[in-house]
Design an enzyme around this catalytic site. Structure first.
Site, short mmCIF file in Angstrom:
data_model
loop_
_atom_site.label_atom_id
_atom_site.label_comp_id
_atom_site.label_asym_id
_atom_site.label_seq_id
_atom_site.Cartn_x
_atom_site.Cartn_y
_atom_site.Cartn_z
CB CYS A 176 10.01 -15.85 -6.59
SG CYS A 176 9.34 -14.50 -7.41
NE ARG B 57 8.78 -19.41 -1.39
CZ ARG B 57 9.52 -19.31 -0.47
NH1 ARG B 57 9.55 -20.15 0.57
NH2 ARG B 57 10.43 -18.12 -0.46
CD1 TRP C 232 2.84 -13.39 -6.30
CD2 TRP C 232 4.31 -11.69 -5.95
NE1 TRP C 232 2.09 -12.60 -5.73
CE2 TRP C 232 2.82 -11.26 -5.50
CE3 TRP C 232 5.11 -10.62 -5.80
CZ2 TRP C 232 2.43 -10.21 -4.77
CZ3 TRP C 232 4.69 -9.34 -5.30
CH2 TRP C 232 3.52 -9.17 -4.96
CG ASN D 292 13.09 -15.40 -3.98
OD1 ASN D 292 12.35 -14.36 -4.11
ND2 ASN D 292 12.66 -16.23 -2.99
N GLY D 293 13.70 -12.26 -5.66
CA GLY D 293 14.15 -11.08 -4.96
C GLY D 293 14.09 -10.01 -5.99
CD GLU E 11 -6.04 -12.26 11.33
OE1 GLU E 11 -5.34 -11.16 10.88
OE2 GLU E 11 -6.04 -13.46 10.47
CE LYS F 285 -6.86 -14.60 7.82
NZ LYS F 285 -5.36 -14.62 7.81
CD GLU G 2 -5.51 -13.28 3.79
OE1 GLU G 2 -4.55 -13.22 3.09
OE2 GLU G 2 -5.53 -13.68 5.25
CG HIS H 268 -16.74 9.44 15.54
ND1 HIS H 268 -17.13 10.49 15.85
CD2 HIS H 268 -16.76 8.70 16.49
CE1 HIS H 268 -17.46 10.21 17.08
NE2 HIS H 268 -17.05 9.09 17.50
CE LYS I 285 1.46 -19.37 5.03
NZ LYS I 285 0.20 -18.88 5.66
C1 F6R Z 1 -2.68 -13.33 5.97
C2 F6R Z 1 -1.30 -13.24 6.02
C3 F6R Z 1 -0.28 -12.07 5.64
C4 F6R Z 1 0.91 -12.42 6.83
C5 F6R Z 1 1.90 -11.27 6.59
C6 F6R Z 1 3.28 -11.44 7.22
O1 F6R Z 1 -3.48 -14.14 6.04
O2 F6R Z 1 -0.97 -14.45 6.28
O3 F6R Z 1 -0.94 -11.03 6.28
O4 F6R Z 1 0.51 -12.31 8.04
O5 F6R Z 1 2.47 -11.46 5.05
O6 F6R Z 1 3.57 -12.71 7.12
P1 F6R Z 1 4.67 -13.31 8.16
O7 F6R Z 1 3.79 -13.67 9.52
O8 F6R Z 1 5.29 -14.70 7.49
O9 F6R Z 1 5.85 -12.46 8.46
#
Ligand code: F6R
Length: 602
Positions: free
Chosen positions: A2, A27, A72, A98-99, A479, A483, A486, A502, A597
């Protein structure tokens, strides 16, 4: 997650709101809306889907003040009825939020019998409550807002308007981000500075449980008892080019390409005139005084913590433990006697991490936030901050923040180690090694076409895939798989290569893609053994190896870099793999479905 934008005192209100919402798109959201008011009239417009769809409905909508929102979905589906802004029973009051309001059902039951609701959101209940206090109980708008704020429990950033008065926006926040932007003859509110950077670079913070009365020519900050608070403004160090895509088709590719520059910016930020590593003495002392470092983070930032663990332990002589913020928020393990909590967060706004920080502060545990956003909530509320200097990261999939997090923690580890007289720290020429990392990334980036071809052959059709590695490569595998999944929606897991046998090896069948990471001379031969095991079961394998362990036939070969920093260089081809796999599938690389985001709800 949001986003809020608002403006008062500007004849281009509609345009400012739409442009602001576009800047907040990164976001994550699934519907949006604006309310615009002028002297004689007001209009509410909402749309499910992209801002472009909302913008198409706003022709002829004009006014001097308004509030807008990207939603969102949390309470109720992404529909127009659930999209913000929401209105009170008589439609006089209009609110964006927002929240998450925890007690919204109790409020509905206790105060709002007989009211009619259009959707299922907690926000609609909040605006009905505010409206009720004015319309049924005769309070002023501000008294009514305050009374509602005392009743509401949970996290919120609110922007409220009275449709009979286009001169004022009332805002308040608790745990969710919100800023005031100061324009010339008009003022704004927004969830982050990027939404307003076209209009102003002058901002004012709002603290939790404050109410701010924003007019065209004044901004008054009060606590809930009405005591007025003085607040200075500050200048944001952002410029428009930082948040544009330039000639890039996607932000993610731009941000991947920016990584060598970010490494060099970090060298500048954390070295003195003589080229010596320098970190705030108070931060070094905080680490020296700790008997254990607890890294708290989520998602990619959590993975960056893993990738930095060995380096931090070996150089600072302090054990490092990792915690998933959303788990620790509700149950902390037995802590050491002198803990230091290190929060890693690109946005500095992640609600899960903030929840742990609030508890740490209550317990008097010292804290450091490693973040990309100066002035963010986690930065303000922790004892210390180290900045990532990566520039705004707009693509939902984090790339340059991950590599900057590891590099920033390398400066911390080196500085503490040197202060402690640690021999490994003294011998670790970080500035030189990080320059080599920047070069290694550049050489990987020059191989984009080769990587693209290999990805097309391996990942165009598959439903699942695996990354494997040992040691640091395992952490990069975690990681890399996040990537890929997602943004491409390929189901992908990152495994410690030795763990496959295992259980997970049961999933390997003819044609299953397995990407193996090889950087450690001791561990690489063992991982190669695991590669043979999956090949024997039909897997299609792609190898990414550092020169020192590379063999003929490896698919992507990277320059050697210092082992502490190899996660930075190793992750870059995996970022490109995710990017190209998604491109081939025709998906929206920068805005993957269901994701936000800045994750500002728990
Ligand atoms: C994946 C991604 C998320 C963030 C997570 C934490 O590409 O960006 O997994 O890493 O939501 O976000 P921050 O780093 O902003 O606390």
């Amino acid at each position: 997650m949001c986003g809020i934008v608002g403006v008062v005192g500007n004849t281009n209100a509609t345009d400012i709101l739409i442009q602001g919402l576009e800047k907040l798109e990164y976001r994550g959201y699934d519907s949006a809306g604006i309310f615009v008011a002028g002297d004689a009239s007001s209009q509410l417009v909402k749309a499910v889907g992209r801002i472009a769809e909302l913008a198409a409905k706003t022709e002829g909508v004009e006014g001097t003040a308004g509030i807008g929102h990207t939603r969102w979905a949390t309470h109720g589906k992404p529909t127009e009825d659930n999209a913000h802004p929401h209105r009170s029973e008589t439609e006089r009051f209009v609110l964006v939020h927002n929240g998450v309001i925890e007690n919204y059902l109790e409020i509905k039951e206790e105060y709002l019998s007989g009211h009619h609701f259009k959707g299922q959101t907690d926000t609609e209940i909040a605006v009905h409550l505010i409206g009720k206090f004015v319309e049924e109980d005769g309070l002023s708008t501000i008294e009514s807002f305050k009374k509602a704020l005392r009743i509401i429990r949970g996290s919120y950033a609110f922007a409220l308007m009275d449709s009979e008065d286009a001169s004022t926006i009332y805002v308040s926040k608790n745990k969710s981000p919100l800023l005031i932007g100061l324009g010339d003859g008009y003022n704004m509110v927004c969830s982050d500075a990027m939404a307003m950077i076209r209009e102003t670079n002058q901002y004012m913070e709002i603290h939790d449980q404050e109410l701010v009365i924003v007019k065209a020519d004044s901004v008054e900050v009060q606590d809930y008892d009405g005591n007025v608070k003085e607040r200075d403004s500050y200048t944001a160090e952002l410029d428009l080019s930082d948040i544009g895509k330039g000639t890039y088709p996607y932000y993610m590719l731009k941000e991947i390409d920016e990584q060598p520059t970010v490494m060099r910016k970090l060298i500048q930020a954390y070295t003195d005139d003589k080229g010596q590593v320098t970190v705030d003495a108070k931060i070094i002392k905080a680490v020296q005084e700790a008997d254990r470092i607890y890294i708290l983070a989520a998602g990619t930032s959590y993975h960056a913590g893993f990738a930095s663990k060995k380096m931090l332990e070996e150089l600072t002589d302090t054990p490092v433990e990792l915690g998933i913020s959303s788990e620790w928020g509700y149950g902390m393990p037995l802590l050491s006697k002198k803990p230091l909590f290190v929060f890693i967060s690109q946005s500095g706004e992640t609600a899960d991490s903030r929840q742990v920080l609030v508890k740490a502060n209550e317990l008097g545990i010292p804290s450091l936030t490693v973040t990309n956003v100066p002035g963010s909530t986690l930065s303000r509320e922790a004892d210390h901050t180290m900045l990532l200097h990566a520039g705004p990261e707009i693509a939902v999939a984090s790339t340059k923040a991950y590599t900057a997090q590891i590099a920033t923690l390398a400066f911390l580890a080196k500085a503490v180690g040197e202060a402690n007289g640690n021999e490994k720290a003294k011998a670790f020429d970080l500035v030189h090694e990080l320059s080599l990392v920047a070069q290694s990334i550049e050489s990987t980036l020059s191989e984009k076409e080769v990587i693209d071809e290999k990805v097309a052959a391996l990942l165009s059709e598959t439903r699942n895939a695996f990354y494997i590695g040992r040691g640091q490569d395992y952490y990069v595998a975690m990681e890399a798989s996040l990537k890929l999944k997602e943004i491409s929606y390929i189901q992908c897991e990152g495994f410690a290569a030795g763990e496959l046998k295992h259980g997970t090896i049961a999933l390997i069948e003819d044609g299953t893609p397995v990407i193996a990471l090889l950087s450690d001379p001791v561990l690489a031969s063992h991982t190669r053994g695991n590669i043979q095991e999956v090949v024997a079961r039909g897997a299609k394998v792609l190898t990414i190896a550092e020169e020192n362990v590379a063999k003929e036939g490896d698919d992507i070969v990277l320059n050697n870099v210092h082992p502490y920093l190899s996660p930075i260089s190793m992750v870059v081809p995996t970022q490109l793999i995710a990017y190209f796999a998604t491109l081939h599938r025709g998906l929206d690389i920068d805005k993957p479905r269901n994701l936000a985001k800045s994750v500002t709800v728990e």
